[in-house]
Design an enzyme around this catalytic site. Structure first.
Site, PDB file in Angstrom:
ATOM      1  N   ASP A  71       0.775  -1.499   0.093  1.00  0.00           N
ATOM      2  CA  ASP A  71      -0.099  -0.310   0.168  1.00  0.00           C
ATOM      3  C   ASP A  71       0.778   1.354   0.150  1.00  0.00           C
ATOM      4  O   ASP A  71       1.036   1.922   0.991  1.00  0.00           O
ATOM      5  CB  ASP A  71      -0.953  -0.012   1.314  1.00  0.00           C
ATOM      6  CG  ASP A  71      -2.035   1.087   1.202  1.00  0.00           C
ATOM      7  OD1 ASP A  71      -2.205   1.825   0.168  1.00  0.00           O
ATOM      8  OD2 ASP A  71      -2.096   1.483   2.473  1.00  0.00           O
TER       9      ASP A  71
HETATM   10  C1  SPV Z   1      -7.060   1.688   3.622  1.00  0.00           C
HETATM   11  O1  SPV Z   1      -8.131   1.216   3.850  1.00  0.00           O
HETATM   12  O2  SPV Z   1      -6.576   1.638   2.456  1.00  0.00           O
HETATM   13  C2  SPV Z   1      -7.084   3.132   4.281  1.00  0.00           C
HETATM   14  C3  SPV Z   1      -7.490   2.940   5.748  1.00  0.00           C
HETATM   15  O3  SPV Z   1      -6.410   3.873   4.010  1.00  0.00           O
HETATM   16  S1  SPV Z   1      -6.079   2.398   6.722  1.00  0.00           S
HETATM   17  O4  SPV Z   1      -5.332   1.211   5.993  1.00  0.00           O
HETATM   18  O5  SPV Z   1      -6.613   2.150   7.959  1.00  0.00           O
HETATM   19  O6  SPV Z   1      -5.255   3.686   6.877  1.00  0.00           O
HETATM   20 MG    MG Z   2      -5.550   3.522   2.093  1.00  0.00          MG
END
Ligand code: SPV
Ligand code: MG
Length: 312
Positions: A71
């Site tokens: 991510d």
């Molecule tokens: C996601 O789900 O990609 C988010 C929320 O941005 S978090 O991972 O909790 O930051």
């Molecule tokens: Mg996110």
């Protein structure tokens, strides 16, 4: 009527008169906090809808994970939109799309937002970090975007939309970056003035404390959205008392899948399929979830519809 064709093909009950944006707006302005379930593909979206959630969060973290990448903007935004289209179609629910930073500047952000609206999403959430971003729970390097630049991004996204009800959420990462409450409030107010419809105030503390402080000072200027990933033990009533409008369960479904798939793989290797079978969904459960009965009924209907012509 703005539902997509495939929603009608699979899930006739999902048809709605209001646009996806209007439906999400209604959820975020209802008296109780709306629970938005994180989804990362068509299956997780369908399961969340089947379980009774009123709306979904198309999670960047979880879709990245499902695609086998991190991510940190490793997936392209067209990869993400492809999966988000599946989420939208499978659920028949209003979907708030995690747009990360908008993949660059005002221009990529508005292109992404326009595409998200076109595929039937209900809203987009943009976060005030620098591209490429890192997941908010990883490390301490979370550089914040200049406020003016981010406000320009919000304005550009607003202006590219065709449905005025489509929801633009501005996500404040000041608490994640350790910049403090005053900076978080300063940013949220700037984003409100730039045209945001709601503020996602994010925290990675294990208690509700800093969110409660923010909500108290914010005093309902716009709906507030939160993702209590780390402060999950807070009772839901407390969110309601703070005037929180949306609660995102961002990644629980993906994490549940990780545990279940690992367990199945381990058991299969160690003990064989007999050990796994009682712990996994039956084929019939999957067929029911995915509406195979409707396909069979449709097949029969179309076979009969003009069957008289076959005899002539
Ligand atoms: C996601 O789900 O990609 C988010 C929320 O941005 S978090 O991972 O909790 O930051
Ligand atoms: Mg996110």
């Amino acid at each position: 009527m703005t539902t997509t064709g495939s929603q009608q093909l699979h899930w006739p009950e999902a048809e709605a008169e209001a646009s996806p944006g209007a439906r999400l707006r209604a959820l975020l302005t209802s008296p109780e906090p709306a629970l938005l379930m994180g989804a990362h593909d068509g299956l997780s979206a369908r399961i969340a809808a089947d379980s009774g959630f009123p709306g979904l969060w198309a999670s960047g973290f979880c879709i990245s994970t499902a695609l086998g990448v991190r991510d940190s903007d490793e997936a392209s935004w067209t990869d993400l939109l492809g999966m988000i289209a599946r989420v939208v179609e499978a659920a028949g629910l209003p979907v708030l799309v995690d747009g990360d930073t908008g993949y660059g500047n005002f221009n990529t952000a508005r292109l992404f937002t326009a595409q998200a609206e076109r595929i039937g999403a209900a809203g987009v959430c943009l976060e005030d970090k620098i591209f490429p971003k890192m997941n908010s729970f990883v490390g301490d390097a979370h550089a914040l975007a200049p406020i003016g630049e981010f406000c320009g991004k919000i304005a550009a996204c607003r202006e590219v939309l065709t449905d005025p009800e489509f929801v633009v959420v501005a996500r404040v990462e000041a608490l994640i970056a350790g910049a403090g409450l005053a900076e978080a409030l300063r940013r949220a107010e700037a984003y409100r003035r730039a045209g945001a419809d709601a503020i996602f105030i994010h925290s990675r503390q294990s208690t509700i404390k800093e969110i409660a402080e923010f909500a108290g000072e914010w005093d309902g200027r716009l709906p507030l959205v939160i993702a209590p990933t780390t402060y999950h033990s807070t009772p839901l009533e407390e969110f309601a008392e703070l005037g929180i409008s949306g609660v995102i369960w961002a990644n629980q479904s993906m994490r549940a899948a990780v545990t279940a798939m690992r367990q199945a793989c381990r058991s299969l290797l160690a003990e064989g399929p007999k050990a796994v079978e009682p712990t996994i969904a039956t084929l019939n459960e999957v067929f029911t979830l995915m509406g195979y009965q409707k396909l069979a009924a449709d097949e029969e209907r179309y076979a009969r519809l003009h069957s008289d012509l076959d005899d002539s």
